[in-house]
Design a protein around this motif. Structure first.
Motif, PDB file in Angstrom:
ATOM      1  N   TRP A   1      13.342  -4.842   8.063  1.00  0.00           N
ATOM      2  CA  TRP A   1      14.341  -5.625   7.316  1.00  0.00           C
ATOM      3  C   TRP A   1      15.633  -5.813   8.097  1.00  0.00           C
ATOM      4  O   TRP A   1      16.692  -5.991   7.512  1.00  0.00           O
ATOM      5  CB  TRP A   1      14.639  -4.939   5.977  1.00  0.00           C
ATOM      6  N   SER A   2      15.564  -5.804   9.432  1.00  0.00           N
ATOM      7  CA  SER A   2      16.785  -5.886  10.242  1.00  0.00           C
ATOM      8  C   SER A   2      17.511  -7.216  10.070  1.00  0.00           C
ATOM      9  O   SER A   2      18.719  -7.298  10.258  1.00  0.00           O
ATOM     10  CB  SER A   2      16.453  -5.665  11.717  1.00  0.00           C
ATOM     11  N   GLN A   3      16.759  -8.279   9.733  1.00  0.00           N
ATOM     12  CA  GLN A   3      17.394  -9.569   9.461  1.00  0.00           C
ATOM     13  C   GLN A   3      17.346  -9.920   7.979  1.00  0.00           C
ATOM     14  O   GLN A   3      17.527 -11.076   7.595  1.00  0.00           O
ATOM     15  CB  GLN A   3      16.704 -10.670  10.275  1.00  0.00           C
ATOM     16  N   GLY A   4      17.100  -8.912   7.157  1.00  0.00           N
ATOM     17  CA  GLY A   4      17.085  -9.139   5.721  1.00  0.00           C
ATOM     18  C   GLY A   4      15.693  -9.069   5.146  1.00  0.00           C
ATOM     19  O   GLY A   4      14.687  -8.938   5.844  1.00  0.00           O
ATOM     20  N   MET A   5      15.642  -9.137   3.812  1.00  0.00           N
ATOM     21  CA  MET A   5      14.398  -8.959   3.078  1.00  0.00           C
ATOM     22  C   MET A   5      14.271 -10.002   1.984  1.00  0.00           C
ATOM     23  O   MET A   5      15.245 -10.332   1.303  1.00  0.00           O
ATOM     24  CB  MET A   5      14.363  -7.552   2.458  1.00  0.00           C
ATOM     25  N   LEU A   6      13.048 -10.512   1.825  1.00  0.00           N
ATOM     26  CA  LEU A   6      12.695 -11.378   0.708  1.00  0.00           C
ATOM     27  C   LEU A   6      11.743 -10.608  -0.194  1.00  0.00           C
ATOM     28  O   LEU A   6      10.764 -10.027   0.275  1.00  0.00           O
ATOM     29  CB  LEU A   6      12.018 -12.656   1.209  1.00  0.00           C
ATOM     30  N   VAL A   7      12.020 -10.611  -1.501  1.00  0.00           N
ATOM     31  CA  VAL A   7      11.145  -9.978  -2.487  1.00  0.00           C
ATOM     32  C   VAL A   7      10.662 -11.049  -3.450  1.00  0.00           C
ATOM     33  O   VAL A   7      11.470 -11.805  -3.992  1.00  0.00           O
ATOM     34  CB  VAL A   7      11.877  -8.869  -3.269  1.00  0.00           C
ATOM     35  N   VAL A   8       9.343 -11.134  -3.636  1.00  0.00           N
ATOM     36  CA  VAL A   8       8.788 -12.120  -4.561  1.00  0.00           C
ATOM     37  C   VAL A   8       7.859 -11.423  -5.549  1.00  0.00           C
ATOM     38  O   VAL A   8       7.141 -10.479  -5.193  1.00  0.00           O
ATOM     39  CB  VAL A   8       8.020 -13.251  -3.824  1.00  0.00           C
ATOM     40  N   GLN A   9       7.888 -11.877  -6.793  1.00  0.00           N
ATOM     41  CA  GLN A   9       6.930 -11.393  -7.779  1.00  0.00           C
ATOM     42  C   GLN A   9       5.574 -12.017  -7.497  1.00  0.00           C
ATOM     43  O   GLN A   9       5.480 -13.196  -7.133  1.00  0.00           O
ATOM     44  CB  GLN A   9       7.411 -11.777  -9.195  1.00  0.00           C
ATOM     45  N   ASP A  10       4.532 -11.227  -7.616  1.00  0.00           N
ATOM     46  CA  ASP A  10       3.169 -11.722  -7.403  1.00  0.00           C
ATOM     47  C   ASP A  10       2.464 -11.818  -8.749  1.00  0.00           C
ATOM     48  O   ASP A  10       2.188 -10.797  -9.387  1.00  0.00           O
ATOM     49  CB  ASP A  10       2.404 -10.785  -6.457  1.00  0.00           C
ATOM     50  N   GLY A  11       2.146 -13.048  -9.142  1.00  0.00           N
ATOM     51  CA  GLY A  11       1.522 -13.268 -10.445  1.00  0.00           C
ATOM     52  C   GLY A  11       0.035 -13.018 -10.467  1.00  0.00           C
ATOM     53  O   GLY A  11      -0.569 -12.924 -11.540  1.00  0.00           O
ATOM     54  N   ARG A  12      -0.599 -12.945  -9.271  1.00  0.00           N
ATOM     55  CA  ARG A  12      -2.045 -12.691  -9.207  1.00  0.00           C
ATOM     56  C   ARG A  12      -2.296 -11.603  -8.172  1.00  0.00           C
ATOM     57  O   ARG A  12      -2.402 -11.866  -6.984  1.00  0.00           O
ATOM     58  CB  ARG A  12      -2.814 -13.954  -8.828  1.00  0.00           C
ATOM     59  N   LYS A  13      -2.412 -10.390  -8.599  1.00  0.00           N
ATOM     60  CA  LYS A  13      -2.599  -9.260  -7.677  1.00  0.00           C
ATOM     61  C   LYS A  13      -4.068  -9.159  -7.288  1.00  0.00           C
ATOM     62  O   LYS A  13      -4.939  -8.971  -8.131  1.00  0.00           O
ATOM     63  CB  LYS A  13      -2.124  -7.970  -8.347  1.00  0.00           C
ATOM     64  N   ARG A  14      -4.325  -9.294  -5.976  1.00  0.00           N
ATOM     65  CA  ARG A  14      -5.679  -9.202  -5.432  1.00  0.00           C
ATOM     66  C   ARG A  14      -5.768  -8.006  -4.474  1.00  0.00           C
ATOM     67  O   ARG A  14      -4.780  -7.412  -4.095  1.00  0.00           O
ATOM     68  CB  ARG A  14      -6.033 -10.468  -4.640  1.00  0.00           C
ATOM     69  N   MET A  15      -6.957  -7.705  -4.058  1.00  0.00           N
ATOM     70  CA  MET A  15      -7.256  -6.807  -2.921  1.00  0.00           C
ATOM     71  C   MET A  15      -6.523  -5.465  -2.972  1.00  0.00           C
ATOM     72  O   MET A  15      -5.736  -5.167  -2.082  1.00  0.00           O
ATOM     73  CB  MET A  15      -6.927  -7.562  -1.616  1.00  0.00           C
ATOM     74  N   PRO A  16      -6.821  -4.604  -3.991  1.00  0.00           N
ATOM     75  CA  PRO A  16      -7.731  -4.850  -5.093  1.00  0.00           C
ATOM     76  C   PRO A  16      -7.030  -5.536  -6.257  1.00  0.00           C
ATOM     77  O   PRO A  16      -5.799  -5.654  -6.284  1.00  0.00           O
ATOM     78  CB  PRO A  16      -8.164  -3.433  -5.473  1.00  0.00           C
ATOM     79  N   GLU A  17      -7.837  -5.973  -7.216  1.00  0.00           N
ATOM     80  CA  GLU A  17      -7.282  -6.589  -8.419  1.00  0.00           C
ATOM     81  C   GLU A  17      -6.651  -5.507  -9.285  1.00  0.00           C
ATOM     82  O   GLU A  17      -7.305  -4.567  -9.703  1.00  0.00           O
ATOM     83  CB  GLU A  17      -8.385  -7.316  -9.184  1.00  0.00           C
ATOM     84  N   GLN A  18      -5.358  -5.674  -9.496  1.00  0.00           N
ATOM     85  CA  GLN A  18      -4.596  -4.708 -10.290  1.00  0.00           C
ATOM     86  C   GLN A  18      -3.559  -5.474 -11.097  1.00  0.00           C
ATOM     87  O   GLN A  18      -3.490  -6.708 -11.055  1.00  0.00           O
ATOM     88  CB  GLN A  18      -3.898  -3.697  -9.358  1.00  0.00           C
TER      89      GLN A  18
END
Length: 621
Positions: A585-602
């Motif tokens: 994260w030396s140049q910053g961080m992006l955080v996104v919500q994941d609406g479809r969790k795969r691999m594994p499905e959770q």
């Protein structure tokens, strides 16, 4: 010059006169005993799978060039650098396998076996996405289907990773994938053929290719061709040719397969066709003179990968929603990511995604943070979330040394359905909360807690025409960005004593796809960007944070095979910071919500992406 019969049929079919004729078949490799055959990409050689002779590399006349011993059925191939990767079913082990084939050297490599499944696998097919990830789809009995990640580029993984389950028709046996249009084609024996999105982050839905309700028809094997699909009807011994036109599939023509009682297997390469008669086991070849109209390929957006992800949230369904990033004032590496679970409360994670705190205060939707809030005699940092249980603002204090969150009170609002929220902190230091409701109403509150109890003074109210949610304030420029989900993004003066005049930033259209969801600001010494969740096409748009709000492009968060982290899709909220948090994260961080969790499905979670990767992907100045 004589026009071939098939070309004439297609020409007539495009005028609405689909006719049937005979396809000229000739025997191929009469002595070959194969359950399935496949053309090899970029090579005149062919591959066969059989119960007696295993996997065989064959020349164009059917003479064996190399063999991998075993008992195999079902077959598909893809290019893998200078080699070819083949997928097949090992009938003795009852497992799917992938194997590299060095065609020039006439050698099979070491096989990669998928784990034994708890269902019988009827068939399989390969798919390579735009990021060169290689997947295999398994077609199982009773509608069971699965997608597995098996490689990237020319390399097979050391261990296959299950990506997701795919509900398929109960009588499916065959599948094929058109990589260019990312369509998974599957048969339903007594019903017809279906197309599904093949991308692992896509919504699970299906589109009919061709359906019938007569016992005189049967949907059998198929082969993907540019612009369409060739499919077998074993009952009528016919070959059907389908054109893909946008969201619809149109049958262009059909051809009889004279002399074949049970056409079972099919493979096509350009104009070349091989088909197997299950009645006799004989193989036949033919030349097609059918040309589908070109189909526009799916637009390929650059991809970045998450390098960390949070623990899954503790509730099923559409639960995770909006993140915020709290910056530790002295040790940025100890910063935290906050996230809402709109079925539970507020969550706090470290920068590796480990859950540190869980405050079960109710259905929180959006959250934002600002530093230096006077809570009685103490100075704390402040997190505020929209509380859908009470249509209120839930306040949380953040200890500036430990990062610990505590409930700090609640501010009621008259909103009937509170939805989004963001905070604004001008140079004078006071903190404002801007909340919105589903009816388009925005309420701006000045927050305070002189005696240690949260208070909110309503200082401004305005409205947009339809449902909003995401918003973010540019404290330096005193500008507020708001998202109207089906319309676009607006800018408005954030100051409470100024009129709320809406200025267009970007409308929903070719670049921004509804719903417009999360908004966040990346602010550095060099450039400031507005990041927008374009939920309708699972992408993220980067726009200048100053007029004329020039668009720098869109990207997707794709799969990270090495880290075993799936991509992100159907994103609601997001957050970004330019602060150096250390490590990736030396140049910053992006955080996104994941609406479809795969691999594994959770259950849903949040993905962490290095901003440096976004900069490279979009070539940001």
């Amino acid at each position: 010059m004589r026009m071939s019969k098939l070309y004439l049929l297609i020409a007539l079919a495009t005028c609405g006169h689909a006719l049937a004729g005979d396809l000229a078949l000739t025997p191929w490799a009469p002595g070959l005993k194969a359950e399935a055959v496949a053309f090899l990409p970029n090579s005149p050689e062919r591959l066969a799978a059989g119960a007696r002779d295993g996997l065989q590399l064959l020349d164009r006349q059917g003479a064996e060039l190399a063999r991998f011993k075993g008992n195999f059925s079902s077959l598909d191939t893809r290019a893998a650098g200078a080699q070819v990767v083949a997928a097949s079913l090992d009938n003795d082990r009852q497992q799917a396998l992938l194997i590299n084939l060095d065609v020039a050297g006439r050698r099979f490599g070491k096989p990669l076996y998928l784990p034994t499944r708890d269902f019988a696998v009827n068939g399989l097919c390969l798919y390579r996405d735009a990021a060169a990830n290689l997947f295999v789809f398994l077609v199982g009995e009773e509608g069971k289907g699965e997608q597995w990640l098996v490689g990237n580029g020319a390399t097979l993984l050391s261990e296959a990773q299950r990506v997701r389950g795919v509900p398929l028709p109960p009588s499916a046996q065959f599948c094929q994938v058109d990589d260019a249009t990312q369509q998974l084609l599957v048969n339903e024996e007594n019903i017809g053929w279906w197309a599904y999105p093949a991308h692992p982050e896509a919504e699970v839905k299906r589109t009919p290719v061709a359906l019938f309700d007569t016992p005189r028809r049967e949907a059998g094997a198929m082969a993907s061709v540019p612009g369409g699909m060739v499919a077998l009807d074993p009952k009528t011994s016919e070959l059907h040719l389908f054109q893909h036109t946008g969201e619809r599939w149109v049958e262009q023509s059909s051809l009889s397969l004279p002399g074949l009682k049970e056409p079972e297997q099919l493979t096509v390469n350009g104009r070349q066709l091989l088909v197997r008669d299950d009645d006799t086991g004989a193989l036949y070849q033919a030349t097609l003179d059918w040309q589908a109209q070109p189909v526009a390929a799916v637009p390929v957006l650059p991809e970045v990968a998450a390098v960390r992800q949070t623990d899954p949230v503790g509730r099923q369904g559409d639960a995770a929603d909006d993140p915020a990033i709290w910056i530790h004032p002295g040790q940025p590496a100890k910063s935290r990511v906050l996230g809402t679970n709109k079925k539970q409360g507020l969550l706090a994670y470290d920068l590796d995604g480990k859950l540190l705190q869980e405050l079960a205060v109710g259905r929180l939707n959006n959250v934002d943070v600002r530093p230096n809030f006077k809570l009685g005699q103490r100075t704390v940092d402040l997190a505020v979330a929209s509380n859908r249980d009470h249509n209120s603002l839930s306040l949380f204090s953040i200890d500036r040394q430990s990062g610990e969150l505590r409930e700090a009170g609640e501010v009621p609002t008259p909103l009937k359905e509170i939805y989004g929220i963001c905070l604004f902190q001008p140079a004078s230091g006071e903190i404002y909360a801007i909340a919105n409701g589903k009816d388009g109403t925005f309420l701006q509150y000045r927050l305070s807690a002189p005696d240690g109890r949260a208070q909110g003074e309503l200082v401004r109210q305005f409205k947009v025409d339809s449902q909003p949610e995401g918003c973010v304030a540019d404290d330096q420029r005193q500008r507020l960005f708001i998202g109207e989900e089906d319309v676009g993004v607006w800018a408005v003066d954030a100051r409470a004593d100024q009129p709320a005049t809406l200025a267009n930033v970007i409308k929903v259209g070719p670049q921004l796809h509804a719903d417009v969801e999360g908004l966040a600001l990346y602010q550095s010494d060099k450039r400031d960007y507005l990041v927008i969740s374009s939920q309708g096409n699972d992408s993220y748009l980067v726009v200048d944070a100053e007029p004329p709000f020039a668009v720098h492009g869109a990207f997707r968060v794709g799969l990270n095979a090495a880290a075993g982290i799936d991509g992100a899709s159907e994103t609601d909220g997001l957050e970004v910071t330019a602060i150096n948090l250390g490590g990736p994260w030396s140049q910053g961080m992006l955080v996104v919500q994941d609406g479809r969790k795969r691999m594994p499905e959770q259950t849903q979670n949040f993905k962490f992406v290095p901003w440096a990767d976004v900069t490279r992907a979009l070539k940001l100045p």
